[in-house]
Design a protein around this motif. Structure first.
Motif, PDB file in Angstrom:
ATOM      1  N   ARG A  35       0.154   0.404 -10.277  1.00  0.00           N
ATOM      2  CA  ARG A  35      -1.039  -0.389 -10.556  1.00  0.00           C
ATOM      3  C   ARG A  35      -1.049  -1.643  -9.713  1.00  0.00           C
ATOM      4  O   ARG A  35      -2.065  -2.035  -9.184  1.00  0.00           O
ATOM      5  CB  ARG A  35      -1.059  -0.792 -12.016  1.00  0.00           C
ATOM      6  N   PHE A  36       0.120  -2.290  -9.618  1.00  0.00           N
ATOM      7  CA  PHE A  36       0.175  -3.532  -8.857  1.00  0.00           C
ATOM      8  C   PHE A  36       0.579  -3.265  -7.413  1.00  0.00           C
ATOM      9  O   PHE A  36       0.620  -4.171  -6.599  1.00  0.00           O
ATOM     10  CB  PHE A  36       1.163  -4.512  -9.516  1.00  0.00           C
ATOM     11  N   PRO A  43      -5.443  -6.470  -9.842  1.00  0.00           N
ATOM     12  CA  PRO A  43      -4.949  -5.808 -11.058  1.00  0.00           C
ATOM     13  C   PRO A  43      -3.835  -6.608 -11.743  1.00  0.00           C
ATOM     14  O   PRO A  43      -3.819  -6.726 -12.962  1.00  0.00           O
ATOM     15  CB  PRO A  43      -4.432  -4.466 -10.545  1.00  0.00           C
ATOM     16  N   GLU A  44      -2.935  -7.173 -10.941  1.00  0.00           N
ATOM     17  CA  GLU A  44      -1.835  -7.935 -11.529  1.00  0.00           C
ATOM     18  C   GLU A  44      -2.349  -9.234 -12.141  1.00  0.00           C
ATOM     19  O   GLU A  44      -1.924  -9.627 -13.234  1.00  0.00           O
ATOM     20  CB  GLU A  44      -0.777  -8.230 -10.451  1.00  0.00           C
ATOM     21  N   LEU A  81      -8.160  -5.185  -1.442  1.00  0.00           N
ATOM     22  CA  LEU A  81      -7.058  -4.249  -1.224  1.00  0.00           C
ATOM     23  C   LEU A  81      -7.465  -3.184  -0.208  1.00  0.00           C
ATOM     24  O   LEU A  81      -6.713  -2.858   0.718  1.00  0.00           O
ATOM     25  CB  LEU A  81      -6.741  -3.590  -2.568  1.00  0.00           C
ATOM     26  N   PHE A 132       0.807  -1.217   0.000  1.00  0.00           N
ATOM     27  CA  PHE A 132       0.000   0.000   0.000  1.00  0.00           C
ATOM     28  C   PHE A 132       0.841   1.268   0.000  1.00  0.00           C
ATOM     29  O   PHE A 132       0.675   2.128   0.843  1.00  0.00           O
ATOM     30  CB  PHE A 132      -0.956   0.010   1.182  1.00  0.00           C
ATOM     31  N   LEU A 133       1.743   1.370  -0.952  1.00  0.00           N
ATOM     32  CA  LEU A 133       2.518   2.589  -1.169  1.00  0.00           C
ATOM     33  C   LEU A 133       3.233   3.035   0.099  1.00  0.00           C
ATOM     34  O   LEU A 133       3.421   4.221   0.327  1.00  0.00           O
ATOM     35  CB  LEU A 133       1.598   3.705  -1.668  1.00  0.00           C
ATOM     36  N   ARG A 155      -7.720   3.454 -10.253  1.00  0.00           N
ATOM     37  CA  ARG A 155      -6.429   3.182  -9.607  1.00  0.00           C
ATOM     38  C   ARG A 155      -5.843   4.439  -9.015  1.00  0.00           C
ATOM     39  O   ARG A 155      -5.358   4.448  -7.891  1.00  0.00           O
ATOM     40  CB  ARG A 155      -5.448   2.614 -10.630  1.00  0.00           C
ATOM     41  N   ASP A 156      -5.884   5.536  -9.791  1.00  0.00           N
ATOM     42  CA  ASP A 156      -5.340   6.807  -9.291  1.00  0.00           C
ATOM     43  C   ASP A 156      -6.063   7.225  -8.017  1.00  0.00           C
ATOM     44  O   ASP A 156      -5.443   7.720  -7.077  1.00  0.00           O
ATOM     45  CB  ASP A 156      -5.507   7.910 -10.346  1.00  0.00           C
ATOM     46  N   ASN A 186      -4.929   5.035  -5.110  1.00  0.00           N
ATOM     47  CA  ASN A 186      -3.567   5.391  -4.716  1.00  0.00           C
ATOM     48  C   ASN A 186      -3.531   6.734  -3.992  1.00  0.00           C
ATOM     49  O   ASN A 186      -2.857   6.882  -2.976  1.00  0.00           O
ATOM     50  CB  ASN A 186      -2.651   5.465  -5.941  1.00  0.00           C
ATOM     51  N   ILE A 223      -4.793   6.349  -0.444  1.00  0.00           N
ATOM     52  CA  ILE A 223      -3.824   5.701   0.450  1.00  0.00           C
ATOM     53  C   ILE A 223      -2.722   6.686   0.836  1.00  0.00           C
ATOM     54  O   ILE A 223      -2.351   6.804   2.003  1.00  0.00           O
ATOM     55  CB  ILE A 223      -3.229   4.443  -0.211  1.00  0.00           C
TER      56      ILE A 223
END
Lengths: 296, 436
Positions: free
Chosen positions: A259-260, B393-394, B92, A45-46, B64-65, B68, B71
């Motif tokens: 993305r992953f 996603p992967e 996730l 998670f980044l 996705r953006d 992200n 988070i």
């Protein structure tokens, strides 16, 4: 000789340089070090969760065939892009350097693609090479009765990507090569002409060696372009497909990282790219020193 | 006198400044284009009717953006209150630990709304018996077809193919009569594969699609998958199936269908409005039908696609309450009707469906009907609940690569086996990264 005489105080130059240092530190050195650090972690998670894993991410890059393909793709793709953008750039500059009517207009047109944003260039190629609705296949169908699956076949997809990346960057090379050609010493070329050298000989024996500093500079710049600035083309045209055939390092870093959400692996890939480009640049300078002719 | 009015006016302007401060709520979503404006109008209506709350809505780019960005914002302690997260991001989002299970926070007097969701939607978003987020935009894939091309090919324009075999037969006719250059298109996207797996009543992951416990094994090397890939490959080899060559290219598939290069299209129900307009502008008649499924299997139904709204944790009580007020208003009966009409996404509440029925909406707009019937006829089981996978996603990319490899001539058995191993590894790495 006293070289510091301009400044009354010793610390004044440092203060003047401070903004640059701050910017370099915050935007360049810190992120670079952070990338090195992250490449040693398994990150979820980044960065919300991190575990130290040592060199596991690098082991993954070395052992997973997916990444072997990425490295190979990157090498082939970059070599093709660098070679064709420079070769075509040089060829067009020589043509545009002729004393013909409307040459300023031609030069302007040659530089044009460089002024487009890569996103726009990518979208144009996507429209051109759409297998069913694209203009390229429309003409191919009309004249030759074929409709190649441009983005669905690995070789063709790499071809389209290289074409897009080259098309976009040729203008840059043309600008520098034309400048280089116009600064060539006229007497040397004249002497060659009087000695009866053919145009072919004049180009390869006189013009090309005299252009070598420019060629060297462009070689470095084009390499960097091929490694770092070609991301939008992959993102827009192929998404790394078909089956990973156009997945080059810079795209793979983005995809793994954002993305992953495999930040650790992406960081390790960045480090590999970083080290690769540094080594390549050192190599280029080593080899370049010997071959490049700076005399004028 | 004039001065007096001026003073009065200024005083009136100043009053709100002394009034109770409004509770500010931020809401991030992933809808660009016309939908950004549509959502903004709905939010403005809310702010107008709820004087104590000010909702600030922001478009944050792709799904996705948006995830992200949320988070990263949470890491810095400035998370938005409400975030839209796509369905495959559910696991996730759960694992990230930045959200609260929303059902625990819904005030007692509004609990009735949670019981109002249509079954397939509740089925998807209720994870371990509890709503972790509020369902919002829901869709699934249907067949769109060009009735004019069907007529030209001698096919029944009111009876679109329902199975893989029937699609193949229709394609033979379309090719023989040269009614269209290509027969059918859909984006090369793993989403369709997931739907076809669910239609067959098969699972995509162990532990009941990751619903009973965290999934540890992805089922790519399966009989259900083999049926899909075999048919798809045959369609591709015969030149019936067309796509732009780029994976996940929704626009590319739409372009092929709208330019009448292909007679049929499989894509999301959320594009019904778009395709109705496109058919009108380009002068052809549009039909819609159920997603064609493999022959000889019982139709189980589709998995709900789309996204839901999640509430982040760590905000003061007043803000949590205000955020929930907004969330439940935003997805209430009348707003769901409005949302459905404006986009084509499903009205996810039973009461919204009743309102639409009462308006004879589905009889007046038959294109929306196939979409909706298909959803309502879906069986509620683990297959149609859809898989919960952290690295979805992967895994999607792995499936898409596998299909392109098969197109290029890799034997199906080998391709499935390799993709299965890759997906299992991705899942293992992910589970390890979240400490499982």
């Amino acid at each position: 000789m006293e070289t510091h005489a301009v400044y009354k105080h010793r610390w004044l130059p440092w203060i003047l340089l401070l903004p640059t240092f701050v910017i370099l530190l915050v935007f360049l050195y810190y992120p670079t070090l952070e990338t090195f650090r992250l490449s040693l972690y398994r990150v979820a998670f980044l960065g919300l969760r991190k575990t130290f894993v040592g060199l596991a991410n690098y082991r993954e890059l070395l052992t997973n065939p997916t990444y072997h393909q990425v490295f190979l793709n990157t090498a082939v793709f970059s070599a093709l892009v660098v070679f064709f953008s420079m070769a075509i750039g040089l060829f067009l500059s020589v043509l545009a350097n002729q004393k013909i009517g409307g040459r300023r207009f031609y030069r302007l047109l040659l530089i044009w693609p460089y002024a487009l944003s890569p996103a726009v260039a990518g979208a144009i190629f996507l429209f051109l090479f759409n297998p069913q609705a694209g203009i390229v296949n429309y003409f191919l169908q009309a004249f030759f009765k074929v409709q190649p699956d441009w983005l669905g076949q690995p070789t063709l997809a790499v071809g389209v990507l290289v074409a897009a990346a080259v098309w976009k960057n040729v203008g840059y090379n043309v600008v520098f090569y034309i400048a280089g050609l116009q600064n060539l010493p006229g007497d040397v070329l004249e002497a060659a002409l009087i000695d009866g050298a053919t145009p072919w000989q004049r180009f390869w024996k006189v013009t090309f060696p005299l252009l070598s500093p420019m060629t060297f500079f462009l070689f470095v710049m084009n390499t960097i372009y091929a490694f770092f600035d070609t991301f939008p083309f992959v993102d827009l045209l192929t998404q790394g497909g078909p089956n990973g055939a156009t997945n080059i390092l810079i795209f793979s870093i983005y995809r793994d990282g954002f993305r992953f959400l495999k930040t650790g692996v992406a960081a390790a890939e960045s480090v590999v790219l970083f080290v690769g480009v540094v080594l390549l640049t050192i190599l280029q300078f080593r080899l370049g020193e010997r071959r490049v002719h700076y005399g004028g | 006198m004039k001065r007096f009015i001026l003073v009065l006016g200024l005083a009136a302007l100043a009053v709100p400044a002394f009034a109770a401060k409004k509770v500010e709520i931020t809401f991030w979503h992933a809808f660009g284009g016309g939908r950004t404006a549509f959502i903004k109008r709905m939010v403005d209506d809310f702010n107008y009717t709820h004087p104590g709350i000010e909702v600030k809505v922001e478009y944050k780019g792709s799904y996705r953006d948006t995830l992200n960005a949320a988070i990263l914002a949470a890491r810095q302690g400035s998370a938005p209150h409400i975030v839209q997260i796509f369905e495959v991001g559910s696991q996730l989002a759960l694992d990230s630990g930045i959200f609260v299970p929303i059902e625990d926070y819904v005030p007692a007097d509004l609990k009735f709304q949670l019981a109002d969701y249509i079954k397939p939607v509740a089925n998807y978003y209720r994870i371990k018996g509890k709503f972790n987020s509020i369902p919002w935009n829901s869709s699934n894939p249907i067949l769109y077809y060009n009735k004019d091309i069907f007529k030209k090919a001698g096919l029944d324009p009111e009876n679109p193919p329902k199975t893989f075999g029937e699609v193949m037969k229709a394609c033979e006719k379309i090719e023989a009569t040269k009614a269209a250059p290509k027969c059918i298109t859909w984006p090369l996207h793993s989403w369709f594969v997931e739907q076809w797996i669910a239609e067959q009543g098969a699972l995509l992951a162990n532990h009941e699609n990751g619903r009973a416990a965290r999934a540890t094994d992805v089922y790519i090397d399966s009989e259900a998958m083999r049926r899909i890939v075999k048919w798809w490959k045959e369609m591709y080899d015969k030149g019936y199936y067309a796509y732009s060559g780029k994976p996940e290219d929704w626009d590319g598939a739409n372009q092929i269908f709208v330019s009448q290069q292909a007679a049929m299209l499989i894509t999301s129900t959320s594009d019904v409005t778009f395709h109705q307009n496109a058919a009108f502008e380009n002068g052809y008649h549009l039909g819609t039908g159920f997603l064609p499924i493999p022959d000889g299997v019982e139709r189980n139904g589709t998995v709900v696609g789309g996204a839901s709204l999640w509430l982040t944790k760590g905000h003061p009580d007043a803000e949590m309450k205000a955020a929930l007020t907004f969330l439940l208003w935003f997805t209430n009966t009348e707003n769901m009707v409005r949302w459905h009409k404006g986009t084509g996404y499903f009205p996810v509440l039973n009461t919204s469906v009743k309102v639409l029925d009462w308006e004879h909406w589905f009889t007046r707009n038959p294109a929306y009907k196939a979409a909706f019937d298909q959803l309502l006829q879906s069986k509620a089981n683990r297959a149609t609940q859809g898989a919960l996978l952290g690295p979805f996603p992967e895994i999607r990319t792995i499936i898409e690569n596998m299909i392109q490899a098969v197109f290029q001539g890799k034997p199906i058995d080998q391709a499935l086996k390799e993709a299965d191993a890759q997906a299992d590894k991705a899942l293992k790495d992910y589970n390890a990264s979240v400490g499982q």
